[in-house]
Design an enzyme around this catalytic site. Structure first.
Site, mmCIF file in Angstrom:
data_model
loop_
_atom_site.group_PDB
_atom_site.id
_atom_site.type_symbol
_atom_site.label_atom_id
_atom_site.label_comp_id
_atom_site.label_asym_id
_atom_site.label_seq_id
_atom_site.Cartn_x
_atom_site.Cartn_y
_atom_site.Cartn_z
ATOM 1 N N THR B 98 0.866 -1.213 0.179
ATOM 2 C CA THR B 98 -0.023 -0.037 0.012
ATOM 3 C C THR B 98 0.826 1.331 0.047
ATOM 4 O OG1 THR B 98 -1.800 -1.105 1.170
ATOM 5 C CG2 THR B 98 -1.769 1.373 1.079
ATOM 6 N N LYS B 173 -7.696 1.249 -2.091
ATOM 7 C CA LYS B 173 -7.316 0.522 -0.989
ATOM 8 C C LYS B 173 -7.096 1.851 0.143
ATOM 9 C CE LYS B 173 -5.201 -1.589 2.188
ATOM 10 N NZ LYS B 173 -3.916 -2.259 2.315
ATOM 11 N N LYS B 241 0.575 4.940 8.872
ATOM 12 C CA LYS B 241 1.163 5.201 7.290
ATOM 13 C C LYS B 241 0.245 5.373 6.465
ATOM 14 C CE LYS B 241 2.278 1.813 4.593
ATOM 15 N NZ LYS B 241 1.819 1.208 3.639
#
Lengths: 300, 300
Positions: B98, B173, B241
């Site tokens: 990701t 995502k 993150k």
């Protein structure tokens, strides 16, 4: 023998609740502040009309109230010609409105002085659930009183849970509103991001619905948002009333709810629109859209 | 004939992905920065070890990268001894990490100069989904390249969706992370309220799970929160993150996400704890508990 029932408040929710009591074979007396609604109900569905809440209480063994807010319940129960004036020892008041847990307990204490029992039994499931008799009912009050009233609840709902003492039903309903409103915001932020990022939002919903993002809100409300269908459902003004109750009660029990407070603020932007308070609560997405620099296709 | 595969990055997710490729009969070469992990994998599960990402690229037709962040992907693809050095025209890189959609597109452009195709294919479903081969896979890139790689995706996941051009997988995502984190906050605020209000939280979850409050998070994460089970799962540091990527990308596409930003801030309170960044992401509830005036039973 079945207890005689009464319903005070024939709004979006009270009307189908009263209809389901009749369908289940309960004798029924109804009252509504706007008398024409009571007349229309008796003509179309059945039952008898009481002239006052007190008259409903005189005619019934179990009285259900389904009105808008704490002050409305106080008025129809404790006010002039209120339920308490017609009530007698051994009778039960079931308040299905969503109101303050603290006010619930205060009203219950007043009724108990006359020997009248009270259950708080707010619901979720909306008009659809009320009509279908599939409401989720969260009940507070004495266990024995709850058991006595269980057949009545079973005529109205599917998931019926005794949550604890007086006020516990209201507290559970507020917990429901916290989870629902934040889950709705999750869907709003996801959709506005998806559209502004140029994704096919319907495809994204389908791709994500099988995983950890899954929710009733994503499945049922996201498609309506994409169709710009902001018909209520559940009014913004009622959502805001519930969120005010949540935040007041959160302060009382010593919890800060930053997400829920944010949502309450975001709805102010919808209320500020002409007619905004009577939009459906999924119009929360419009508050996020106001924060975006691009108007989505189909958005007003 | 099946394409030869390579996997760069044998962490929590990369390892079971590599194992599932072997199980599906693909020839496999692996690389991991900490070489001992690659040795252990080859010894325990199979495949061959490459000395560098470039060597994996030389040995494979399709290379999968599964590392932590944008900079890691840049390094293993474009850095010294990177995939690009061993790659040849017609080869495909599938990045399942990701990372930033913008970085994804930049890396893809560099690879294309050598005739190497790239798909961005981040996943959700966690370690459990990776082991079971039931990941949700969101893919961006050319449709024809996606179709060529479909059998590989089918060895790894269950819900596999081609979302659009390069970067569309990453954007989807990020949309997933927006919805998941806000739905998680919904559960956290509901539970802390319920407990502070004196409700039986497990009973409340059961009562509300059948209605509009229902979500995967409520069903799967609320019980773990009540058991104070903060083992990862998914590290707080990785959630942060991802939320940084979300908020950076949101700025790029012109959207403000007040709920998601709030959650990013709340996680700072967890990161500030000793070892907090390595707790599971459901420890978000501890940030709400810090705001409450009562420590719940069982809470540290």
């Amino acid at each position: 023998m079945k207890p005689k029932t009464g319903v005070v408040g024939l709004g979006i929710m009270g009307r189908p609740i009263a209809a389901n009591l009749l369908k289940a074979g309960y004798e029924l007396t109804v009252f509504n502040r706007t008398a024409a609604k009571a007349d229309a109900f008796v003509a179309a569905v059945g039952g008898r009309k009481g002239q006052t809440p007190a008259e409903v209480a005189s005619a019934a063994d179990v009285v259900i109230t389904m009105v808008s807010d704490s002050a409305d319940v106080e008025q129809v129960v404790l006010g002039p010609n209120g339920i308490i004036e017609g009530a007698r020892a051994g009778q039960v008041l079931i308040d299905m409105s969503t109101i303050s847990p603290a006010v619930t307990r205060a009203i219950g204490a007043r009724l108990l002085e006359k020997g009248v029992e009270m259950l708080d039994a707010p619901v979720s499931g909306g008009e659809k659930g009320a009509v279908a008799g599939t409401l989720t009912i969260m009940v507070g009050g004495k266990p024995a009183v709850f058991e006595t009233c269980r057949p009545i609840f079973e005529a109205l709902g599917k998931t019926i849970t005794h949550m604890g003492q007086a006020g516990a039903g209201q507290l559970t309903k507020l917990c429901n509103q916290i989870i629902c409103s934040n889950t709705l915001l999750a869907v709003c932020e996801g959709l506005v991001f998806a559209r502004n990022a140029g994704l096919d939002a319907e495809k994204a919903i389908a791709a994500l619905s099988g995983g950890a993002a899954q929710s009733w809100m994503l499945t049922h409300q996201a498609p309506k948002m994409l169709q710009r269908d902001f018909r209520p459902g559940f009014f913004v003004m009622h959502e805001q009333k519930d969120l005010r109750l949540v935040l007041e009660t959160a302060r009382e029990v010593g919890v800060a709810l930053p997400g829920t407070r944010l949502i309450h603020q975001l709805y102010h932007a919808i209320e500020a629109e002409d007619g905004g308070e009577k939009l459906g609560h999924i119009s929360l997405i419009k508050a996020i859209e106001k924060l975006a620099n691009r108007v989505p296709p189909g958005a007003e």
